[in-house]
Scaffold this motif. Sequence first.
Motif, PDB file in Angstrom:
ATOM      1  N   TYR A  63       0.822  -1.180  -0.072  1.00  0.00           N
ATOM      2  CA  TYR A  63      -0.181  -0.042  -0.187  1.00  0.00           C
ATOM      3  C   TYR A  63       0.716   1.272  -0.025  1.00  0.00           C
ATOM      4  CZ  TYR A  63      -3.684   3.119   1.486  1.00  0.00           C
ATOM      5  OH  TYR A  63      -4.528   4.304   1.616  1.00  0.00           O
TER       6      TYR A  63
ATOM      7  N   LEU B  11      -6.970  -3.035  -7.640  1.00  0.00           N
ATOM      8  CA  LEU B  11      -6.800  -2.444  -6.257  1.00  0.00           C
ATOM      9  C   LEU B  11      -8.143  -2.231  -5.435  1.00  0.00           C
ATOM     10  CD1 LEU B  11      -4.445   0.475  -7.279  1.00  0.00           C
ATOM     11  CD2 LEU B  11      -3.802  -1.740  -6.412  1.00  0.00           C
TER      12      LEU B  11
ATOM     13  N   PRO C 223      -5.604   2.744  -4.172  1.00  0.00           N
ATOM     14  CA  PRO C 223      -6.213   1.803  -3.554  1.00  0.00           C
ATOM     15  C   PRO C 223      -7.022   2.081  -2.561  1.00  0.00           C
ATOM     16  CG  PRO C 223      -3.946   1.503  -2.784  1.00  0.00           C
ATOM     17  CD  PRO C 223      -4.152   2.885  -4.012  1.00  0.00           C
TER      18      PRO C 223
ATOM     19  N   SER D  24      -8.137   0.174   0.103  1.00  0.00           N
ATOM     20  CA  SER D  24      -7.678  -0.526   0.955  1.00  0.00           C
ATOM     21  C   SER D  24      -6.336  -1.358   0.907  1.00  0.00           C
ATOM     22  CB  SER D  24      -8.633  -1.233   1.726  1.00  0.00           C
ATOM     23  OG  SER D  24      -8.702  -2.544   0.975  1.00  0.00           O
ATOM     24  N   PRO D  25      -5.679  -1.449   1.630  1.00  0.00           N
ATOM     25  CA  PRO D  25      -4.520  -2.530   1.708  1.00  0.00           C
ATOM     26  C   PRO D  25      -4.812  -3.794   1.132  1.00  0.00           C
ATOM     27  CG  PRO D  25      -4.142  -1.275   3.675  1.00  0.00           C
ATOM     28  CD  PRO D  25      -5.607  -1.219   3.356  1.00  0.00           C
TER      29      PRO D  25
END
Length: 365
Positions: free
Chosen positions: A138, A306, A210, A212-213
Amino acid sequence: MPVITNPNSVGVVAARANARLPLRLRRERWLRRGAGLGAAVVLLAIAAIPLYLLWQLWPLSASAGSETLWPLLFGSLKATVYAMLFGVPLGLGAAIYCAQFSSARLRAWIRPSLEILNAVPTVLLGLIAVLWLAPRLYAGLSALFACLLLLPGVMLLGMCLWQRLIPSRWVRVVEGWQPLLMLPLVVLVCVLVFFSTDSTETWTRLLFDPASPWNGLLIGMTLGLAMVPTVFALAEDALLSVPRALAHGAYALGANRWQALTTLILPAAGSGLLAAVLLGIGRALGESMIVLMASGNTPLLSWHALDGLRAVTANIAIEAPQAAPHSAQFRLLLLSALILFAATFVLHSLAALLRNRLRSGSATA
Protein backbone atom coordinates in the motif's frame (compact mmCIF):
# COMPACT_ATOMS: atom_id res chain seq x y z
CA MET A 1 21.81 -94.53 7.55
CA PRO A 2 19.60 -91.43 7.60
CA VAL A 3 19.89 -89.22 4.57
CA ILE A 4 21.14 -85.74 5.46
CA THR A 5 19.40 -83.13 3.31
CA ASN A 6 21.00 -79.78 2.64
CA PRO A 7 18.53 -77.12 3.93
CA ASN A 8 19.73 -74.68 1.25
CA SER A 9 19.23 -76.98 -1.69
CA VAL A 10 16.92 -76.02 -4.53
CA GLY A 11 14.43 -78.78 -3.79
CA VAL A 12 14.07 -77.86 -0.11
CA VAL A 13 13.62 -74.16 -0.89
CA ALA A 14 11.02 -74.97 -3.56
CA ALA A 15 9.14 -77.26 -1.16
CA ARG A 16 9.04 -74.53 1.48
CA ALA A 17 7.80 -71.99 -1.08
CA ASN A 18 5.06 -74.38 -2.25
CA ALA A 19 4.01 -74.97 1.34
CA ARG A 20 3.67 -71.23 1.97
CA LEU A 21 1.98 -70.53 -1.37
CA PRO A 22 -1.67 -70.91 -0.19
CA LEU A 23 -1.04 -68.59 2.77
CA ARG A 24 0.61 -66.00 0.55
CA LEU A 25 -2.19 -66.15 -2.02
CA ARG A 26 -4.78 -65.77 0.76
CA ARG A 27 -2.92 -62.76 2.17
CA GLU A 28 -2.67 -61.11 -1.25
CA ARG A 29 -6.37 -61.75 -1.85
CA TRP A 30 -7.32 -60.03 1.42
CA LEU A 31 -4.97 -57.14 0.68
CA ARG A 32 -6.58 -56.76 -2.74
CA ARG A 33 -10.04 -56.74 -1.20
CA GLY A 34 -8.96 -54.19 1.43
CA ALA A 35 -7.51 -51.88 -1.23
CA GLY A 36 -10.68 -52.21 -3.31
CA LEU A 37 -12.82 -51.48 -0.26
CA GLY A 38 -10.78 -48.35 0.50
CA ALA A 39 -11.13 -47.14 -3.08
CA ALA A 40 -14.90 -47.79 -2.97
CA VAL A 41 -15.22 -45.82 0.28
CA VAL A 42 -13.36 -42.87 -1.26
CA LEU A 43 -15.54 -42.92 -4.38
CA LEU A 44 -18.71 -43.14 -2.27
CA ALA A 45 -17.55 -40.20 -0.14
CA ILE A 46 -16.87 -38.11 -3.24
CA ALA A 47 -20.28 -38.99 -4.69
CA ALA A 48 -22.00 -38.33 -1.36
CA ILE A 49 -20.88 -34.68 -1.23
CA PRO A 50 -22.92 -33.41 -4.23
CA LEU A 51 -25.80 -35.76 -3.39
CA TYR A 52 -26.00 -34.34 0.13
CA LEU A 53 -25.89 -30.77 -1.18
CA LEU A 54 -28.63 -31.48 -3.72
CA TRP A 55 -30.75 -33.21 -1.09
CA GLN A 56 -30.48 -30.20 1.22
CA LEU A 57 -31.26 -27.82 -1.66
CA TRP A 58 -34.33 -29.70 -2.92
CA PRO A 59 -36.62 -28.29 -4.29
CA LEU A 60 -34.27 -26.19 -6.40
CA SER A 61 -35.01 -22.51 -7.01
CA ALA A 62 -33.16 -20.75 -9.81
CA SER A 63 -33.74 -17.18 -8.63
CA ALA A 64 -33.34 -17.54 -4.86
CA GLY A 65 -30.26 -15.62 -3.72
CA SER A 66 -28.88 -15.00 -7.21
CA GLU A 67 -28.31 -11.31 -6.47
CA THR A 68 -26.11 -12.28 -3.50
CA LEU A 69 -24.38 -15.18 -5.23
CA TRP A 70 -23.12 -13.36 -8.33
CA PRO A 71 -20.67 -11.05 -6.49
CA LEU A 72 -19.25 -14.08 -4.67
CA LEU A 73 -18.73 -16.04 -7.88
CA PHE A 74 -17.22 -12.97 -9.48
CA GLY A 75 -14.87 -12.56 -6.50
CA SER A 76 -13.69 -16.17 -6.78
CA LEU A 77 -13.11 -15.73 -10.51
CA LYS A 78 -11.23 -12.47 -9.97
CA ALA A 79 -8.99 -13.95 -7.28
CA THR A 80 -8.23 -16.97 -9.50
CA VAL A 81 -7.41 -14.81 -12.53
CA TYR A 82 -5.01 -12.59 -10.59
CA ALA A 83 -3.42 -15.64 -8.97
CA MET A 84 -2.90 -17.12 -12.44
CA LEU A 85 -1.19 -13.93 -13.62
CA PHE A 86 1.39 -14.35 -10.85
CA GLY A 87 1.56 -18.10 -10.25
CA VAL A 88 1.38 -19.66 -13.72
CA PRO A 89 4.36 -17.77 -15.27
CA LEU A 90 6.49 -18.36 -12.18
CA GLY A 91 5.60 -22.05 -11.92
CA LEU A 92 6.00 -22.81 -15.63
CA GLY A 93 9.18 -20.73 -15.90
CA ALA A 94 10.77 -22.48 -12.93
CA ALA A 95 9.76 -25.89 -14.30
CA ILE A 96 11.16 -25.14 -17.77
CA TYR A 97 14.41 -23.84 -16.31
CA CYS A 98 14.89 -26.80 -13.94
CA ALA A 99 14.02 -29.39 -16.58
CA GLN A 100 16.04 -27.96 -19.48
CA PHE A 101 18.65 -25.41 -18.40
CA SER A 102 19.52 -25.84 -14.74
CA SER A 103 22.50 -27.73 -13.39
CA ALA A 104 21.82 -30.90 -11.41
CA ARG A 105 23.08 -29.39 -8.15
CA LEU A 106 20.87 -26.30 -8.46
CA ARG A 107 17.85 -28.44 -9.37
CA ALA A 108 18.45 -30.51 -6.24
CA TRP A 109 17.96 -27.31 -4.20
CA ILE A 110 15.04 -25.78 -6.08
CA ARG A 111 12.64 -28.70 -6.05
CA PRO A 112 12.85 -29.42 -2.27
CA SER A 113 12.50 -25.70 -1.57
CA LEU A 114 9.25 -25.53 -3.52
CA GLU A 115 8.03 -28.71 -1.84
CA ILE A 116 8.65 -27.04 1.53
CA LEU A 117 6.68 -24.01 0.29
CA ASN A 118 3.82 -26.34 -0.63
CA ALA A 119 3.87 -27.70 2.93
CA VAL A 120 3.58 -24.23 4.51
CA PRO A 121 0.03 -23.76 5.89
CA THR A 122 -1.97 -21.29 3.84
CA VAL A 123 -3.10 -19.52 7.00
CA LEU A 124 0.55 -18.61 7.57
CA LEU A 125 0.81 -17.17 4.06
CA GLY A 126 -2.36 -15.18 4.67
CA LEU A 127 -0.99 -13.87 7.96
CA ILE A 128 2.25 -12.75 6.30
CA ALA A 129 0.24 -11.09 3.53
CA VAL A 130 -1.93 -9.18 6.01
CA LEU A 131 0.72 -8.14 8.53
CA TRP A 132 3.79 -7.60 6.33
CA LEU A 133 3.01 -7.46 2.60
CA ALA A 134 -0.22 -5.43 2.64
CA PRO A 135 1.10 -2.26 4.35
CA ARG A 136 4.31 -2.26 2.29
CA LEU A 137 2.39 -2.80 -0.94
CA TYR A 138 0.00 0.00 0.00
CA ALA A 139 2.86 2.40 0.80
CA GLY A 140 5.18 1.44 -2.07
CA LEU A 141 2.75 1.11 -4.94
CA SER A 142 4.74 3.38 -7.23
CA ALA A 143 7.92 1.40 -6.57
CA LEU A 144 6.14 -1.83 -7.46
CA PHE A 145 4.94 -0.50 -10.81
CA ALA A 146 8.39 0.95 -11.52
CA CYS A 147 10.02 -2.42 -10.82
CA LEU A 148 7.55 -4.20 -13.09
CA LEU A 149 8.42 -1.77 -15.89
CA LEU A 150 12.20 -1.70 -15.40
CA LEU A 151 13.14 -5.25 -14.48
CA PRO A 152 12.49 -6.94 -17.89
CA GLY A 153 14.64 -4.39 -19.71
CA VAL A 154 17.40 -4.50 -17.09
CA MET A 155 17.50 -8.30 -17.15
CA LEU A 156 17.60 -8.34 -20.96
CA LEU A 157 20.44 -5.80 -20.93
CA GLY A 158 22.32 -7.85 -18.35
CA MET A 159 22.00 -11.00 -20.47
CA CYS A 160 23.26 -9.18 -23.57
CA LEU A 161 26.27 -7.80 -21.68
CA TRP A 162 26.96 -11.25 -20.26
CA GLN A 163 27.06 -12.84 -23.70
CA ARG A 164 29.31 -10.14 -25.16
CA LEU A 165 31.73 -9.38 -22.33
CA ILE A 166 32.19 -12.58 -20.34
CA PRO A 167 34.88 -15.00 -21.64
CA SER A 168 33.65 -18.33 -22.95
CA ARG A 169 35.58 -20.32 -20.33
CA TRP A 170 33.64 -18.54 -17.56
CA VAL A 171 30.38 -19.29 -19.35
CA ARG A 172 31.17 -23.01 -19.24
CA VAL A 173 32.03 -22.83 -15.54
CA VAL A 174 28.73 -21.19 -14.51
CA GLU A 175 26.56 -23.14 -16.96
CA GLY A 176 23.17 -23.67 -15.34
CA TRP A 177 23.79 -21.13 -12.54
CA GLN A 178 23.10 -17.91 -14.48
CA PRO A 179 19.88 -16.95 -12.59
CA LEU A 180 21.80 -16.81 -9.33
CA LEU A 181 24.24 -14.40 -10.95
CA MET A 182 21.28 -12.26 -12.06
CA LEU A 183 19.88 -11.97 -8.52
CA PRO A 184 22.31 -9.23 -7.32
CA LEU A 185 21.35 -7.07 -10.31
CA VAL A 186 17.63 -7.57 -9.64
CA VAL A 187 18.05 -6.76 -5.95
CA LEU A 188 20.10 -3.66 -6.78
CA VAL A 189 17.45 -2.35 -9.19
CA CYS A 190 14.66 -2.96 -6.67
CA VAL A 191 16.56 -1.18 -3.89
CA LEU A 192 17.33 1.82 -6.11
CA VAL A 193 13.73 2.03 -7.27
CA PHE A 194 12.30 1.83 -3.74
CA PHE A 195 14.63 4.59 -2.52
CA SER A 196 14.02 6.92 -5.47
CA THR A 197 10.24 6.82 -5.94
CA ASP A 198 9.27 9.67 -3.63
CA SER A 199 8.91 12.04 -6.58
CA THR A 200 6.63 9.66 -8.45
CA GLU A 201 4.44 8.83 -5.47
CA THR A 202 2.01 11.69 -6.11
CA TRP A 203 1.09 10.94 -9.70
CA THR A 204 1.01 7.21 -9.00
CA ARG A 205 -1.50 7.79 -6.23
CA LEU A 206 -3.60 9.89 -8.59
CA LEU A 207 -3.70 7.12 -11.18
CA PHE A 208 -3.79 4.12 -8.86
CA ASP A 209 -5.30 4.84 -5.47
CA PRO A 210 -6.19 1.63 -3.62
CA ALA A 211 -9.27 1.84 -1.47
CA SER A 212 -7.63 -0.41 1.15
CA PRO A 213 -4.43 -2.42 1.61
CA TRP A 214 -6.44 -5.64 1.06
CA ASN A 215 -7.27 -5.89 -2.63
CA GLY A 216 -7.02 -8.08 -5.71
CA LEU A 217 -3.33 -7.33 -6.23
CA LEU A 218 -2.45 -8.60 -2.76
CA ILE A 219 -4.62 -11.67 -3.29
CA GLY A 220 -3.00 -12.37 -6.67
CA MET A 221 0.53 -12.19 -5.29
CA THR A 222 -0.15 -14.34 -2.20
CA LEU A 223 -2.45 -16.86 -3.85
CA GLY A 224 -0.16 -17.05 -6.88
CA LEU A 225 2.75 -17.89 -4.59
CA ALA A 226 0.66 -20.66 -3.03
CA MET A 227 -0.12 -22.24 -6.41
CA VAL A 228 3.48 -22.11 -7.71
CA PRO A 229 4.56 -25.48 -6.15
CA THR A 230 1.60 -27.31 -7.70
CA VAL A 231 2.20 -25.90 -11.16
CA PHE A 232 5.96 -26.42 -10.89
CA ALA A 233 5.84 -30.06 -9.79
CA LEU A 234 3.37 -31.19 -12.46
CA ALA A 235 4.94 -29.12 -15.25
CA GLU A 236 8.44 -30.41 -14.46
CA ASP A 237 7.20 -34.02 -14.48
CA ALA A 238 5.56 -33.39 -17.86
CA LEU A 239 8.75 -31.91 -19.32
CA LEU A 240 10.98 -34.67 -17.95
CA SER A 241 8.64 -37.36 -19.30
CA VAL A 242 9.31 -36.25 -22.87
CA PRO A 243 11.84 -38.69 -24.43
CA ARG A 244 15.31 -37.20 -24.44
CA ALA A 245 15.90 -38.65 -27.89
CA LEU A 246 13.76 -35.84 -29.35
CA ALA A 247 16.01 -33.15 -27.91
CA HIS A 248 19.19 -35.06 -28.82
CA GLY A 249 17.98 -35.40 -32.40
CA ALA A 250 17.33 -31.64 -32.55
CA TYR A 251 20.81 -30.95 -31.18
CA ALA A 252 22.32 -33.25 -33.79
CA LEU A 253 20.56 -31.27 -36.52
CA GLY A 254 22.07 -28.00 -35.25
CA ALA A 255 19.30 -26.63 -33.02
CA ASN A 256 20.17 -24.93 -29.75
CA ARG A 257 18.43 -25.57 -26.44
CA TRP A 258 15.84 -22.86 -26.89
CA GLN A 259 14.91 -24.02 -30.40
CA ALA A 260 14.59 -27.62 -29.23
CA LEU A 261 12.46 -26.46 -26.30
CA THR A 262 10.03 -24.35 -28.33
CA THR A 263 9.69 -26.62 -31.36
CA LEU A 264 9.79 -30.11 -29.82
CA ILE A 265 9.67 -30.37 -26.04
CA LEU A 266 6.92 -27.87 -25.24
CA PRO A 267 4.51 -29.22 -27.92
CA ALA A 268 5.19 -32.79 -26.78
CA ALA A 269 4.55 -31.88 -23.13
CA GLY A 270 1.64 -29.55 -23.92
CA SER A 271 -1.07 -31.74 -22.38
CA GLY A 272 0.93 -32.14 -19.16
CA LEU A 273 1.59 -28.40 -18.95
CA LEU A 274 -2.10 -27.68 -19.46
CA ALA A 275 -2.93 -30.21 -16.74
CA ALA A 276 -0.51 -28.42 -14.40
CA VAL A 277 -2.21 -25.08 -15.10
CA LEU A 278 -5.68 -26.58 -14.54
CA LEU A 279 -4.67 -28.12 -11.22
CA GLY A 280 -3.13 -24.80 -10.21
CA ILE A 281 -6.41 -23.07 -11.05
CA GLY A 282 -8.29 -25.64 -8.97
CA ARG A 283 -5.85 -25.01 -6.12
CA ALA A 284 -6.49 -21.27 -6.28
CA LEU A 285 -10.25 -21.64 -6.73
CA GLY A 286 -10.64 -23.79 -3.63
CA GLU A 287 -8.38 -21.76 -1.33
CA SER A 288 -10.16 -20.19 1.62
CA MET A 289 -7.76 -18.86 4.28
CA ILE A 290 -5.66 -16.59 2.04
CA VAL A 291 -8.75 -15.12 0.39
CA LEU A 292 -10.48 -14.77 3.75
CA MET A 293 -7.61 -12.91 5.40
CA ALA A 294 -6.24 -10.76 2.55
CA SER A 295 -9.20 -9.81 0.34
CA GLY A 296 -11.05 -7.29 2.50
CA ASN A 297 -14.27 -9.33 2.03
CA THR A 298 -16.03 -6.62 0.06
CA PRO A 299 -18.45 -8.07 -2.56
CA LEU A 300 -17.63 -5.71 -5.46
CA LEU A 301 -18.24 -6.37 -9.17
CA SER A 302 -15.00 -4.73 -10.29
CA TRP A 303 -12.01 -6.10 -12.19
CA HIS A 304 -9.73 -3.36 -10.86
CA ALA A 305 -6.65 -4.84 -9.18
CA LEU A 306 -6.79 -2.36 -6.30
CA ASP A 307 -10.41 -3.09 -5.36
CA GLY A 308 -11.37 -5.69 -2.81
CA LEU A 309 -13.42 -8.84 -3.37
CA ARG A 310 -15.32 -11.55 -1.53
CA ALA A 311 -14.91 -15.13 -2.73
CA VAL A 312 -17.22 -18.09 -2.32
CA THR A 313 -14.81 -19.93 -0.02
CA ALA A 314 -14.36 -16.93 2.25
CA ASN A 315 -18.13 -16.38 2.40
CA ILE A 316 -18.70 -20.01 3.42
CA ALA A 317 -16.05 -19.76 6.14
CA ILE A 318 -17.58 -16.54 7.51
CA GLU A 319 -21.31 -17.29 7.35
CA ALA A 320 -21.53 -21.07 7.84
CA PRO A 321 -21.34 -20.96 11.67
CA GLN A 322 -24.11 -18.34 11.79
CA ALA A 323 -26.52 -19.75 9.19
CA ALA A 324 -29.74 -21.25 10.53
CA PRO A 325 -30.67 -24.62 8.98
CA HIS A 326 -33.11 -24.46 6.05
CA SER A 327 -32.96 -20.66 5.93
CA ALA A 328 -32.31 -18.63 2.79
CA GLN A 329 -28.75 -17.94 3.91
CA PHE A 330 -28.21 -21.65 4.55
CA ARG A 331 -29.48 -22.60 1.08
CA LEU A 332 -27.28 -19.93 -0.50
CA LEU A 333 -24.23 -21.39 1.20
CA LEU A 334 -25.13 -24.89 0.01
CA LEU A 335 -25.67 -23.66 -3.55
CA SER A 336 -22.32 -21.86 -3.62
CA ALA A 337 -20.61 -24.96 -2.19
CA LEU A 338 -22.22 -27.11 -4.90
CA ILE A 339 -21.03 -24.75 -7.65
CA LEU A 340 -17.52 -24.70 -6.16
CA PHE A 341 -17.44 -28.51 -5.96
CA ALA A 342 -18.60 -28.84 -9.57
CA ALA A 343 -15.99 -26.37 -10.83
CA THR A 344 -13.08 -28.01 -9.00
CA PHE A 345 -14.29 -31.50 -9.97
CA VAL A 346 -14.38 -30.56 -13.66
CA LEU A 347 -10.92 -28.94 -13.51
CA HIS A 348 -9.32 -31.92 -11.77
CA SER A 349 -11.03 -34.40 -14.10
CA LEU A 350 -9.73 -32.56 -17.17
CA ALA A 351 -6.26 -32.42 -15.65
CA ALA A 352 -6.32 -36.17 -14.94
CA LEU A 353 -7.41 -36.91 -18.52
CA LEU A 354 -4.61 -34.74 -19.91
CA ARG A 355 -2.01 -36.36 -17.67
CA ASN A 356 -3.14 -39.84 -18.71
CA ARG A 357 -2.91 -38.76 -22.32
CA LEU A 358 0.65 -37.54 -21.78
CA ARG A 359 1.64 -40.78 -20.05
CA SER A 360 0.13 -42.94 -22.78
CA GLY A 361 1.92 -40.87 -25.41
CA SER A 362 5.24 -41.21 -23.56
CA ALA A 363 4.75 -44.96 -23.21
CA THR A 364 4.00 -45.28 -26.92
CA ALA A 365 7.07 -43.25 -27.81
